[in-house]
Design a protein around this motif. Structure first.
Motif, PDB file in Angstrom:
ATOM      1  N   VAL A  10       0.839  -1.199   0.000  1.00 44.08           N
ATOM      2  CA  VAL A  10       0.000   0.000   0.000  1.00 44.08           C
ATOM      3  C   VAL A  10       0.872   1.246   0.000  1.00 44.08           C
ATOM      4  O   VAL A  10       1.793   1.376   0.818  1.00 44.08           O
ATOM      5  CB  VAL A  10      -0.939  -0.002   1.225  1.00 44.08           C
ATOM      6  N   SER A 148      -5.856   9.178  -4.990  1.00 40.54           N
ATOM      7  CA  SER A 148      -4.796   8.243  -4.566  1.00 40.54           C
ATOM      8  C   SER A 148      -4.722   8.134  -3.043  1.00 40.54           C
ATOM      9  O   SER A 148      -3.643   8.165  -2.445  1.00 40.54           O
ATOM     10  CB  SER A 148      -3.439   8.681  -5.135  1.00 40.54           C
ATOM     11  N   ALA A 150      -5.403   6.110   0.485  1.00 46.72           N
ATOM     12  CA  ALA A 150      -5.551   4.774   1.061  1.00 46.72           C
ATOM     13  C   ALA A 150      -6.633   4.795   2.137  1.00 46.72           C
ATOM     14  O   ALA A 150      -7.061   5.857   2.595  1.00 46.72           O
ATOM     15  CB  ALA A 150      -4.226   4.302   1.648  1.00 46.72           C
ATOM     16  N   ASN A 193      -6.221  -0.627  -1.867  1.00 47.89           N
ATOM     17  CA  ASN A 193      -5.273   0.240  -1.161  1.00 47.89           C
ATOM     18  C   ASN A 193      -5.678   0.320   0.312  1.00 47.89           C
ATOM     19  O   ASN A 193      -6.058   1.372   0.828  1.00 47.89           O
ATOM     20  CB  ASN A 193      -5.265   1.626  -1.810  1.00 47.89           C
TER      21      ASN A 193
END
Length: 460
Positions: A10, A148, A150, A193
């Motif tokens: 990740v 983007s 997580a 992710n």
């Protein structure tokens, strides 16, 4: 036949976790997230102390949106560190935070499921909740993919949803199932992710849950990074023993990718101890079992001997060694000897941390964070000063509603932040006194303990 593992690494801003990447220590600010300068100042202090990831509380959309200003000021100061938004109760806040944070923590126990004082759920009601969860997670995933970002699926033992409590009870299995329910939905929606955490204040439960998660992910053929922590560990030597026993023992078994040592102290103090655990046990493999001697009596006693250890190394090694050796719970006695001298107090602290033998009061206390509206560090010290002698009594000192009644576990008494300078007092999970001024709250707690027949004089 060996199962091929779908092992997910990740990326959180400029850091990769999982796989064979270094295990990293992280912490959390205790500032008001709307106070940009104060938050940035503390983040810089944490970075200088060695924190690789920093989490901030986000109670509202305004706090979530202020992450943008915090990040911009950090960049002006040439500080680039992954920021994590800690969200509870509101998918809307998580969605707002996902635009600016590098990772968003959501709690399956309160992301969608609301406390309705229900003790039973039909299969149809269970399925309806899953449909709601899937819908809300779908929107969060869209935002995370666009930015983007997580996601950490962060389960806390004390805040399992009523659905999970009905199906599995307040157990390590319930923690695992709570996380796996969300993992399954994320996987179905092709979002990977993810970081997973299963935290508890009781060390054996925390360890059992994480071992179950680790083993079951391998059996299912996939693996996401695991973040380790013993929550509400408290302060001082007792908190460090709990963290070493829980986090260190799992690292020694090759489990864990990031860690936080949660202390009811200045968050800067968390990092050196976390780094020491990683230095000793973060080898990403199962380490050999430690040497020990056994006193074979009617109550077998493990004897651990050390030489040339400083105090911190002794605390860490003895906590981890005994925890690993006593995984079965067979041994009820421990003797630690260093350079020929017995360390009886440390032995007692370790036995108490593992719930084997209580030699004084047990304190469950959350680390301070931006949600805390009174000085929990000072308040915990006051409570401990007046009540530590109450052997076996469990007292929870909690900063806010998130770590309030649910996270008190099975505490006999609770001392919970209710607002600015105000405290609610509990007998188990029943509220006894509301909105007590913090200057009077410790005396009021003692009064309640006395009224319930649990008070003893220090000489008794």
């Amino acid at each position: 036949m060996k199962i091929l593992i779908e092992n997910h690494i990740v990326k959180i801003a400029n850091i990769e976790i999982g796989g064979q990447n270094p295990i990293v220590a992280q912490s959390m600010t205790n500032t008001n997230t709307l106070d940009t300068q104060a938050s940035v100042n503390q983040i810089i202090e944490l970075v200088n102390a060695g924190s690789k990831i920093v989490r901030l509380t986000c109670r509202s959309i305004k706090e979530a949106e202020n992450l943008k200003n915090i990040k911009e000021l950090l960049i002006k100061n040439e500080i680039r560190i992954p920021l994590v938004a800690d969200t509870h109760f509101s998918p809307a806040v998580a969605e707002a935070a996902a635009v600016y944070a590098d990772k968003v923590r959501i709690n399956p126990g309160n992301y969608i499921d609301k406390r309705r004082q229900k003790s039973k759920f039909t299969e149809e009601e269970h399925k309806e909740e899953l449909i709601k969860i899937r819908g809300k997670l779908g929107r969060l995933i869209e935002i995370c993919e666009e930015n983007s970002t997580a996601v950490r699926i962060g389960v806390n033992h004390g805040s399992l949803s009523e659905r999970m409590l009905f199906r599995y009870g307040n157990t390590a299995r319930g923690m695992y199932e709570s996380a796996m329910e969300f993992i399954k939905i994320f996987r179905e929606l092709n979002f990977h992710n993810l970081v997973i955490s299963l935290k508890a204040s009781y060390v054996p439960t925390m360890m059992e849950a994480n071992k179950l998660l680790h083993d079951e992910m391998h059996k299912k053929g996939f693996y996401y990074p695991i973040h380790l922590g013993v929550t509400e560990a408290g302060d001082g030597e007792e908190a460090r023993v709990k963290s070493a026993a829980g986090i260190g023992s799992l690292l020694a078994e090759g489990i864990g990718d990031t860690i936080r040592v949660s202390l009811t102290e200045n968050p800067i103090e968390e990092i050196p101890f976390a780094d020491k655990l990683i230095e000793i046990y973060g080898k990403r493999q199962t380490l050999p079992m430690p040497y020990y001697e056994l006193n074979r009596t009617s109550k077998p006693q493990i004897i651990l001997k050390y030489n040339s250890h400083d105090e911190e190394e002794l605390l860490i090694n003895s906590s981890v060694d005994f925890t690993r050796l006593n995984e079965s719970g067979l041994y009820k006695k421990l003797k630690i000897i260093t350079n020929g001298e017995p360390k009886n107090e440390l032995s007692d602290i370790i036995l108490q941390a593992l719930g084997i033998k209580y030699s004084k009061a047990e304190f469950i206390a959350c680390p301070s964070c931006g949600r805390t509206l009174f000085n929990i560090i000072d308040e915990l010290k006051k409570v401990k000063q007046k009540t530590s002698h109450l052997k076996g009594l469990k007292i929870a000192v909690m900063g806010c509603i998130v770590n309030g009644i649910g996270e008190m576990a099975d505490a006999d008494y609770g001392y919970v932040g209710a607002g600015a300078g105000k405290v609610n007092l509990y007998k188990q999970k029943q509220i006894i006194s509301k909105n007590i001024n913090e200057s009077l709250a410790v005396d009021e707690l003692i009064k309640i303990i006395k009224e319930n027949g649990d008070w003893k004089l220090e000489t008794e």
